[in-house]
Scaffold this motif. Sequence first.
Motif, PDB file in Angstrom:
ATOM      1  N   ILE A 287      -1.372  33.205  38.846  1.00 46.39           N
ATOM      2  CA  ILE A 287      -2.713  33.551  38.376  1.00 46.39           C
ATOM      3  C   ILE A 287      -3.270  34.843  38.961  1.00 46.39           C
ATOM      4  O   ILE A 287      -4.189  35.444  38.394  1.00 46.39           O
ATOM      5  N   LYS A 288      -2.746  35.307  40.086  1.00 44.39           N
ATOM      6  CA  LYS A 288      -3.280  36.509  40.722  1.00 44.39           C
ATOM      7  C   LYS A 288      -3.311  37.673  39.738  1.00 44.39           C
ATOM      8  O   LYS A 288      -2.311  38.022  39.125  1.00 44.39           O
ATOM      9  N   GLY A 289      -4.493  38.257  39.583  1.00 47.68           N
ATOM     10  CA  GLY A 289      -4.654  39.380  38.675  1.00 47.68           C
ATOM     11  C   GLY A 289      -4.655  38.997  37.209  1.00 47.68           C
ATOM     12  O   GLY A 289      -4.743  39.877  36.334  1.00 47.68           O
ATOM     13  N   GLN A 290      -4.579  37.697  36.916  1.00 42.71           N
ATOM     14  CA  GLN A 290      -4.437  37.242  35.536  1.00 42.71           C
ATOM     15  C   GLN A 290      -5.512  36.248  35.110  1.00 42.71           C
ATOM     16  O   GLN A 290      -5.361  35.571  34.093  1.00 42.71           O
ATOM     17  N   TRP A 291      -6.578  36.133  35.891  1.00 40.16           N
ATOM     18  CA  TRP A 291      -7.606  35.138  35.565  1.00 40.16           C
ATOM     19  C   TRP A 291      -8.213  35.377  34.190  1.00 40.16           C
ATOM     20  O   TRP A 291      -8.434  34.434  33.427  1.00 40.16           O
ATOM     21  N   HIS A 292      -8.499  36.629  33.886  1.00 39.04           N
ATOM     22  CA  HIS A 292      -9.106  36.914  32.585  1.00 39.04           C
ATOM     23  C   HIS A 292      -8.134  36.610  31.445  1.00 39.04           C
ATOM     24  O   HIS A 292      -8.505  35.989  30.445  1.00 39.04           O
ATOM     25  N   GLU A 293      -6.894  37.013  31.588  1.00 37.34           N
ATOM     26  CA  GLU A 293      -5.931  36.895  30.501  1.00 37.34           C
ATOM     27  C   GLU A 293      -5.407  35.472  30.330  1.00 37.34           C
ATOM     28  O   GLU A 293      -5.323  34.964  29.202  1.00 37.34           O
ATOM     29  N   HIS A 294      -5.066  34.813  31.449  1.00 34.46           N
ATOM     30  CA  HIS A 294      -4.351  33.545  31.349  1.00 34.46           C
ATOM     31  C   HIS A 294      -5.211  32.301  31.547  1.00 34.46           C
ATOM     32  O   HIS A 294      -4.760  31.196  31.233  1.00 34.46           O
ATOM     33  N   TYR A 295      -6.419  32.466  32.067  1.00 30.46           N
ATOM     34  CA  TYR A 295      -7.261  31.277  32.195  1.00 30.46           C
ATOM     35  C   TYR A 295      -8.516  31.378  31.331  1.00 30.46           C
ATOM     36  O   TYR A 295      -8.712  30.588  30.413  1.00 30.46           O
ATOM     37  N   PHE A 296      -9.379  32.341  31.605  1.00 33.43           N
ATOM     38  CA  PHE A 296     -10.663  32.399  30.900  1.00 33.43           C
ATOM     39  C   PHE A 296     -10.561  32.963  29.488  1.00 33.43           C
ATOM     40  O   PHE A 296     -11.443  32.730  28.661  1.00 33.43           O
ATOM     41  N   LYS A 297      -9.507  33.741  29.219  1.00 40.20           N
ATOM     42  CA  LYS A 297      -9.289  34.321  27.890  1.00 40.20           C
ATOM     43  C   LYS A 297     -10.432  35.255  27.490  1.00 40.20           C
ATOM     44  O   LYS A 297     -10.808  35.352  26.317  1.00 40.20           O
ATOM     45  N   ASN A 298     -11.004  35.944  28.466  1.00 42.68           N
ATOM     46  CA  ASN A 298     -12.052  36.923  28.204  1.00 42.68           C
ATOM     47  C   ASN A 298     -12.073  37.915  29.357  1.00 42.68           C
ATOM     48  O   ASN A 298     -11.319  37.768  30.325  1.00 42.68           O
TER      49      ASN A 298
ATOM     50  N   GLU B 203      -6.302  12.105  38.946  1.00 43.48           N
ATOM     51  CA  GLU B 203      -7.142  12.621  37.858  1.00 43.48           C
ATOM     52  C   GLU B 203      -7.246  14.142  37.931  1.00 43.48           C
ATOM     53  O   GLU B 203      -7.207  14.826  36.898  1.00 43.48           O
ATOM     54  N   VAL B 204      -7.388  14.662  39.147  1.00 45.32           N
ATOM     55  CA  VAL B 204      -7.462  16.119  39.316  1.00 45.32           C
ATOM     56  C   VAL B 204      -6.181  16.773  38.806  1.00 45.32           C
ATOM     57  O   VAL B 204      -6.212  17.833  38.171  1.00 45.32           O
ATOM     58  N   TRP B 205      -5.047  16.153  39.079  1.00 37.69           N
ATOM     59  CA  TRP B 205      -3.764  16.710  38.649  1.00 37.69           C
ATOM     60  C   TRP B 205      -3.702  16.861  37.135  1.00 37.69           C
ATOM     61  O   TRP B 205      -3.084  17.814  36.612  1.00 37.69           O
ATOM     62  N   GLU B 206      -4.356  15.985  36.428  1.00 38.93           N
ATOM     63  CA  GLU B 206      -4.312  16.008  34.965  1.00 38.93           C
ATOM     64  C   GLU B 206      -5.318  16.983  34.360  1.00 38.93           C
ATOM     65  O   GLU B 206      -5.286  17.226  33.143  1.00 38.93           O
ATOM     66  N   ARG B 207      -6.183  17.542  35.156  1.00 39.24           N
ATOM     67  CA  ARG B 207      -7.262  18.386  34.623  1.00 39.24           C
ATOM     68  C   ARG B 207      -6.829  19.852  34.534  1.00 39.24           C
ATOM     69  O   ARG B 207      -6.375  20.436  35.514  1.00 39.24           O
ATOM     70  N   ASP B 208      -7.027  20.435  33.372  1.00 34.12           N
ATOM     71  CA  ASP B 208      -6.656  21.832  33.165  1.00 34.12           C
ATOM     72  C   ASP B 208      -7.574  22.795  33.902  1.00 34.12           C
ATOM     73  O   ASP B 208      -7.206  23.962  34.108  1.00 34.12           O
ATOM     74  N   ASN B 209      -8.783  22.347  34.284  1.00 42.50           N
ATOM     75  CA  ASN B 209      -9.709  23.259  34.958  1.00 42.50           C
ATOM     76  C   ASN B 209      -9.531  23.270  36.475  1.00 42.50           C
ATOM     77  O   ASN B 209     -10.331  23.885  37.183  1.00 42.50           O
ATOM     78  N   VAL B 210      -8.480  22.616  36.963  1.00 46.55           N
ATOM     79  CA  VAL B 210      -8.155  22.655  38.391  1.00 46.55           C
ATOM     80  C   VAL B 210      -6.772  23.269  38.575  1.00 46.55           C
ATOM     81  O   VAL B 210      -5.788  22.780  38.012  1.00 46.55           O
ATOM     82  N   LEU B 211      -6.688  24.340  39.358  1.00 47.82           N
ATOM     83  CA  LEU B 211      -5.418  24.971  39.684  1.00 47.82           C
ATOM     84  C   LEU B 211      -5.045  24.546  41.101  1.00 47.82           C
ATOM     85  O   LEU B 211      -5.811  24.765  42.040  1.00 47.82           O
ATOM     86  N   GLU B 212      -3.890  23.923  41.251  1.00 50.20           N
ATOM     87  CA  GLU B 212      -3.474  23.420  42.546  1.00 50.20           C
ATOM     88  C   GLU B 212      -1.964  23.513  42.682  1.00 50.20           C
ATOM     89  O   GLU B 212      -1.253  23.718  41.688  1.00 50.20           O
TER      90      GLU B 212
ATOM     91  N   ASP C 297     -16.435  25.675  29.763  1.00 46.38           N
ATOM     92  CA  ASP C 297     -15.121  26.305  29.819  1.00 46.38           C
ATOM     93  C   ASP C 297     -15.144  27.622  30.600  1.00 46.38           C
ATOM     94  O   ASP C 297     -14.136  28.335  30.649  1.00 46.38           O
ATOM     95  N   ASN C 298     -16.290  27.953  31.192  1.00 45.61           N
ATOM     96  CA  ASN C 298     -16.402  29.175  31.996  1.00 45.61           C
ATOM     97  C   ASN C 298     -16.382  28.888  33.490  1.00 45.61           C
ATOM     98  O   ASN C 298     -16.800  29.726  34.301  1.00 45.61           O
ATOM     99  N   VAL C 299     -15.900  27.705  33.878  1.00 45.10           N
ATOM    100  CA  VAL C 299     -15.794  27.380  35.297  1.00 45.10           C
ATOM    101  C   VAL C 299     -14.440  26.728  35.557  1.00 45.10           C
ATOM    102  O   VAL C 299     -13.964  25.907  34.765  1.00 45.10           O
ATOM    103  N   ALA C 300     -13.809  27.142  36.672  1.00 43.61           N
ATOM    104  CA  ALA C 300     -12.528  26.583  37.087  1.00 43.61           C
ATOM    105  C   ALA C 300     -12.606  26.243  38.571  1.00 43.61           C
ATOM    106  O   ALA C 300     -13.547  26.657  39.276  1.00 43.61           O
ATOM    107  N   PHE C 301     -11.616  25.509  39.048  1.00 44.83           N
ATOM    108  CA  PHE C 301     -11.546  25.148  40.462  1.00 44.83           C
ATOM    109  C   PHE C 301     -10.145  25.439  40.987  1.00 44.83           C
ATOM    110  O   PHE C 301      -9.147  25.160  40.312  1.00 44.83           O
ATOM    111  N   LEU C 302     -10.107  26.006  42.181  1.00 44.80           N
ATOM    112  CA  LEU C 302      -8.852  26.424  42.806  1.00 44.80           C
ATOM    113  C   LEU C 302      -8.698  25.741  44.149  1.00 44.80           C
ATOM    114  O   LEU C 302      -9.582  25.838  45.003  1.00 44.80           O
TER     115      LEU C 302
END
Length: 219
Positions: free
Chosen positions: A29-40, A11-20, A91-96
């Motif tokens: 994602i390094k240096g790109q959290w605002h642009e490529h994940y949170f979009k803000n 289930e975790v593998w299918e979730r967009d809010n988990v980066l693994e 949509d303002n929380v992610a998991f790594l």
Amino acid sequence: MSRGKLKRFAEVWERDNVLEPGKEIYEKIKGQWHEHYFKNDKPITIELACGRGEYSVGLARMFPDQNFIGIDIKGDRIWKGSGIAIDENLDNVAFLRTIIQLLEKFFAPEEVSEIWITFPDPRPKDRDEKRRLTHDKFLDIYKNVISKDGWVRLKTDNTGLFEYSLEVVKNRKDIKNLAYTFNLYGSEFETECHGIKTRYEKKHTALGADIKYLKFQFN
């Protein structure tokens, strides 16, 4: 591995809010959290060894104008918090999924605005000192990813770990604005923790433990 764990991992593998590992965005994602994940461009707070992500989710509920990332190596732990975030449309929380030693692989200098360390494993044995999340080697990592004047915050019920952490911080020459208490509730710092309690905190306070708290910034 139990069927329950296998199901949670799937289930975790299918979730967009988990980066693994294995997901394309994980390596980029390094240096790109605002642009490529949170979009803000809102500030990012990270919770280290987040477990079920109670703080990450709790803060995301309270501060929709900020971004939060819970970090843990255990996918079956992340499963809980990531599921709650999806159910509540946060949509303002992610998991790594990573070990804390690799933090600089995923965050550029000054990409993080605040760091929470909530009830980490105290690693009481002397041979495990370097694995404590307030050891100098970890503080050096935090310094490299946190923004200027960003706060590092620690909550724990463990007196030994807290005293050790205070000693480490006080002995460094690159620390400023250190503040702390051995009894959070009823202190001037209580409101800074926003009333959020992890399951470990609830368990230990029910047994009469005092919660310790400290915060500091790097020069």
